[in-house]
Design a protein around this motif. Structure first.
Motif, PDB file in Angstrom:
ATOM      1  N   GLN F  67     -75.290  75.693 133.829  1.00 26.94           N
ATOM      2  CA  GLN F  67     -74.155  74.783 134.105  1.00 26.94           C
ATOM      3  C   GLN F  67     -73.469  74.354 132.798  1.00 26.94           C
ATOM      4  OE1 GLN F  67     -77.450  74.035 134.764  1.00 26.94           O
ATOM      5  NE2 GLN F  67     -77.514  72.474 136.402  1.00 26.94           N
ATOM      6  N   HIS F  68     -74.289  74.013 131.797  1.00 31.52           N
ATOM      7  CA  HIS F  68     -73.722  73.572 130.518  1.00 31.52           C
ATOM      8  C   HIS F  68     -72.903  74.695 129.888  1.00 31.52           C
ATOM      9  CE1 HIS F  68     -77.175  70.399 130.050  1.00 31.52           C
ATOM     10  NE2 HIS F  68     -76.573  70.334 131.207  1.00 31.52           N
ATOM     11  N   ARG F  70     -71.472  77.237 131.346  1.00 30.38           N
ATOM     12  CA  ARG F  70     -70.239  77.473 132.101  1.00 30.38           C
ATOM     13  C   ARG F  70     -69.176  76.426 131.748  1.00 30.38           C
ATOM     14  NH1 ARG F  70     -72.637  78.500 138.178  1.00 30.38           N
ATOM     15  NH2 ARG F  70     -73.336  80.669 137.894  1.00 30.38           N
ATOM     16  N   GLN F  71     -69.603  75.179 131.601  1.00 25.69           N
ATOM     17  CA  GLN F  71     -68.659  74.121 131.217  1.00 25.69           C
ATOM     18  C   GLN F  71     -68.066  74.425 129.844  1.00 25.69           C
ATOM     19  OE1 GLN F  71     -71.007  70.571 131.437  1.00 25.69           O
ATOM     20  NE2 GLN F  71     -71.100  70.552 133.681  1.00 25.69           N
ATOM     21  N   GLN F  75     -64.188  75.054 128.932  1.00 30.87           N
ATOM     22  CA  GLN F  75     -63.494  74.247 127.921  1.00 30.87           C
ATOM     23  C   GLN F  75     -62.833  75.141 126.874  1.00 30.87           C
ATOM     24  OE1 GLN F  75     -66.465  71.639 126.368  1.00 30.87           O
ATOM     25  NE2 GLN F  75     -66.608  70.414 128.237  1.00 30.87           N
TER      26      GLN F  75
END
Lengths: 81, 81, 81, 81, 81, 81
Positions: F67-68, F70-71, F75
């Motif tokens: 998840q991190h 992908r974020q 960004q």
């Protein structure tokens, strides 16, 4: 009592080398065992590490064997310059 | 329909042998298949067994390749006598 | 220092049971560890056994989820009588 | 980001061939990567495929090495004619 | 493009915790990915890490479920004092 | 007698869904079994497929939980517009 399985392509990291060396394997084993010790307090002697070397034609990426996909990526990159 | 994967080091159990023999493999396959039959009522023909032999330099224990760790254990043992 | 991985469907072997019991797991662990001891002279304390229970809808056989294939096999069988 | 591991026996599918060919491996990689793309919308470049070829004597079925079990099945079949 | 699979028992490392925390998992992922980068020059984005938590009753050691074997080891230790 | 193991993140592909559905699993099983049949002539009934769903916090990519990463990728992408 962790078990860590490391799957890598069977190829060298240095020019002239076509495989993972015994020194590199020992460094991987030491490194991941220390991670488990540092993060989860697992004693080194309780961790097993298995290194699996996979022939390049047996490793698929991008829907094709890895060598082909790497060539494709290299071509795309050079064509955008 | 169990699948049993047996990972062992690629080495012999008898003097002069440097690998797991075909007879030993057959005995492992028979033995673990019978365990699944006896404990979970799985018919022998529904069980697959995969034996994976792992080179000693690819198997880590104690934060180092297995041969090194075995030597270390042997040294510790002899030094405490 | 063998590692044995046993993959089985998550279901019971007895009427009224819908999972592998703790007793059955202990019996599997003991059984396969003894096979490795008897065949390859591996001491019990050097063997790790991992039991993985797989939901029936996550286990495919015959090109479909296992329950469907079992029903199909049962139908075929009854229709040949 | 799926990982697909395909374990097959190390043998040929055509007369005169004793192993899975590079073309067959590429077709397997393409096929399973497309399944993940079509069913789960996973882009081809996010899927890794590992093909593991297992020697026949290392693959157990029916409580014995695969070759033996195949011979047994063939004998049973011919004896029921 | 390494794949690292880390199998650990599902239990806590701190008093009052009964599982591996999200922070510990993130630290394991970072640690083993950095090992592969440092030893084999693999970029972090090419490494996948899978953490598998295994229930204690599904992990066998010493021929029995892990909790039992740990109790046995603790008893042996205290009886030799 | 192939064994295909499909590891995917435990998440949905459709809005409002947070897991792989039974229909998607059945389609994966059918698809990969047909690939093995078409490429290697393996009959559907000889192929086992195991689907392993991995929690997002247990799947690392880019040196961090998925998840991190992908974020981070999202960004980076938006910052280059």
């Amino acid at each position: 009592m962790p078990i860590v399985t490391v799957q890598v392509t069977r190829e060298g990291t240095q020019p002239g080398s076509d495989k993972v060396t015994a020194e590199e394997k020992a460094a991987i084993i030491q490194g991941v065992s220390e991670v488990l010790r540092d993060v989860l307090n697992k004693p080194l002697e309780s961790t097993y590490v298995i290194i699996e070397e996979v022939d390049l034609e047996n490793w698929g990426w991008g829907g094709m064997p890895t060598q082909h996909y790497r060539q494709l990526l290299a071509q795309r990159k050079s064509s955008t310059i």
